[in-house]
Enzyme design. Structure first.
Site, PDB file in Angstrom:
ATOM      1  CD  GLN A   1      34.724  15.605  56.451  1.00  0.00           C
ATOM      2  OE1 GLN A   1      35.023  15.808  57.985  1.00  0.00           O
ATOM      3  NE2 GLN A   1      35.384  16.490  55.715  1.00  0.00           N
TER       4      GLN A   1
ATOM      5  CG  ASP B   1      34.195  21.669  51.577  1.00  0.00           C
ATOM      6  OD1 ASP B   1      34.058  20.517  51.386  1.00  0.00           O
ATOM      7  OD2 ASP B   1      35.056  22.291  52.013  1.00  0.00           O
TER       8      ASP B   1
ATOM      9  CE  LYS C   1      34.033  24.204  54.903  1.00  0.00           C
ATOM     10  NZ  LYS C   1      35.108  25.136  54.430  1.00  0.00           N
TER      11      LYS C   1
ATOM     12  CG  ASN D   1      32.585  32.286  50.766  1.00  0.00           C
ATOM     13  OD1 ASN D   1      32.012  31.083  50.417  1.00  0.00           O
ATOM     14  ND2 ASN D   1      31.871  33.224  51.426  1.00  0.00           N
TER      15      ASN D   1
ATOM     16  NE  ARG E   1      42.046  37.209  50.972  1.00  0.00           N
ATOM     17  CZ  ARG E   1      41.268  37.063  50.137  1.00  0.00           C
ATOM     18  NH1 ARG E   1      41.603  36.616  48.725  1.00  0.00           N
ATOM     19  NH2 ARG E   1      40.031  36.848  50.397  1.00  0.00           N
TER      20      ARG E   1
END
Length: 410
Positions: free
Chosen positions: A354, A310, A291, A192, A197
């Site tokens: 992917q 995601d 994930k 998240n 960051r």
């Protein structure tokens, strides 16, 4: 078309198993089955002839011209640095060099730079190592050179015209084989979160390890051991800006230390079991959702068909693989369906396919594609900061589901 060596004829929807790199590897013994994980063939890599041990070096700008660059014999179709390092697999490599395509990072205890040279080969130089033979072998292992990317993509392209078009312009996007502990901690930081960051958090964790040297003003450290990580408290991590992720990191470190034989050995053992068992084992650690577990499995545990689902990958899947689900909400059950759709299309190396499709959606890479490469039905580019798309929830619950959000505040 080049012939492929497989243990059994593939089905039409499953691309052939890629061959090994002949220019880098000695001939594979006949007894070696390509259905096995390609890591077993690294013992056959050619190494430089008895080079002297490299001195411990701290490289500053004034030393750049004296570096010894050695070719890897990996062309651009096998390794293109801008499509491998700054695309979300690892957050420990920094772009260096003066006008060159060059990245610097740490592999084990070795500080190394990689540079794309004029003939599209990749060259390397070690800034810090005590044994150049071991350092080279560690670098080749990290770069996953036991897998021939061009052969793999030839198989994917034969069964997918869109992949074939993208592969023409985005060659060399290689999946790395990272140290499992290093990969795990990085992706706990990524939950998240946004790239800026994440990088700052990973830099803080890395600074706890042994200092290896400075390259162009950037300090590099060996990734800290579990013992060193266990000395960092949740409060210290929160003060450093980790927010709720601090408890996941300290909790995971504690859980790993309690594993029989040690956490590093336990993580490495997940390379030898099937994907679902590896995902379940990783998901038993604090803060590891589906994930994050899939990222760790794909980027460090030789689980080549792992699909980190995601919102980015969900949009790709509903646009090209399962369009009947377009417009629906992503749920844990649908995450499994997305992963199954990729594996059904691309086979046991679906995670590599992917990865290219994901990179092709990044705004920074779309500029490399011609306008007509976006086939009918393409949507707007996926934003690098993705906001929640599954309804209100706190960070803990979003992480458990594995969905990324644009989390500007901790």
């Amino acid at each position: 078309m080049r012939k492929f060596t497989t243990t059994a004829p593939p089905t039409p929807s499953t691309p052939p198993t890629p061959q090994t790199l002949r220019k880098t590897l000695r001939p594979t013994p006949k007894s070696l089955s390509l259905s096995k994980k390609p890591r077993t063939i690294l013992s056959h890599l050619n190494s430089p002839k008895s080079p002297p041990p490299t001195k411990l070096i701290s490289t500053h700008q004034k030393d750049i011209q004296t570096l010894k660059w050695v070719p890897l014999n990996l062309g651009k179709s096998e390794l293109f640095l801008p499509l491998t390092f700054p695309t979300g697999q690892t957050f420990r490599w920094k772009q260096t060099g003066h006008g060159d395509i060059q990245y610097t990072g740490v592999v084990g205890s070795h500080l190394v730079s990689l540079k794309q040279v004029d003939n599209d080969d990749v060259a390397y130089c070690f800034h810090h190592t005590v044994n150049e033979i071991n350092a080279r072998l560690a670098l080749l292992d990290f770069l996953n050179v036991g897998i021939c990317l061009s052969d793999m993509w030839e198989g994917f392209s034969a069964s997918d015209s869109r992949f074939a078009e993208l592969a023409r312009h985005l060659g060399g996007a290689r999946v790395l084989r990272q140290d499992p502990l290093e990969c795990l901690i990085q992706f706990l930081c990524s939950s998240n979160n946004n790239i800026g960051r994440i990088t700052r958090m990973v830099d803080f964790i890395s600074s706890l390890g042994n200092y290896l040297g400075t390259v162009e003003g950037v300090d590099f450290h060996e990734f800290p051991s579990l013992d060193r990580l266990s000395q960092v408290s949740e409060e210290e991590l929160r003060e450093a800006g980790f927010g709720y992720r601090a408890k996941y990191i300290t909790g995971t470190v504690d859980a790993l230390q309690s594993k029989p034989g040690g956490g590093a050995e336990w993580l490495a053992s997940l390379r030898e079991i099937d994907l679902q068992k590896a995902i379940d084992a990783l998901s038993s650690l604090p803060g590891v959702g589906p994930k994050v577990a899939a990222c760790i499995a794909l980027f460090s545990l030789d689980q080549h068909q792992a699909i980190p689902v995601d919102t980015h990958v969900w949009q790709i899947a509903t646009r090209y693989l399962i369009p009947e689900l377009a417009g629906t909400r992503l749920t844990p059950k649908l995450c499994s369906r997305v992963a199954d759709a990729f594996v059904s299309k691309y086979g046991k190396y679906a995670g590599w396919a992917q990865t290219l499709l994901f990179i092709a959606e990044l705004p920074s890479q779309k500029t490399l594609l011609p306008l007509n490469s976006c086939t009918r039905g393409c949507q707007k580019p996926v934003k690098q900061k993705v906001r929640r798309s599954i309804g209100p929830m706190d960070g803990d619950n979003a992480q458990k589901l594995g969905i990324e959000e644009d989390d500007e505040k901790l």
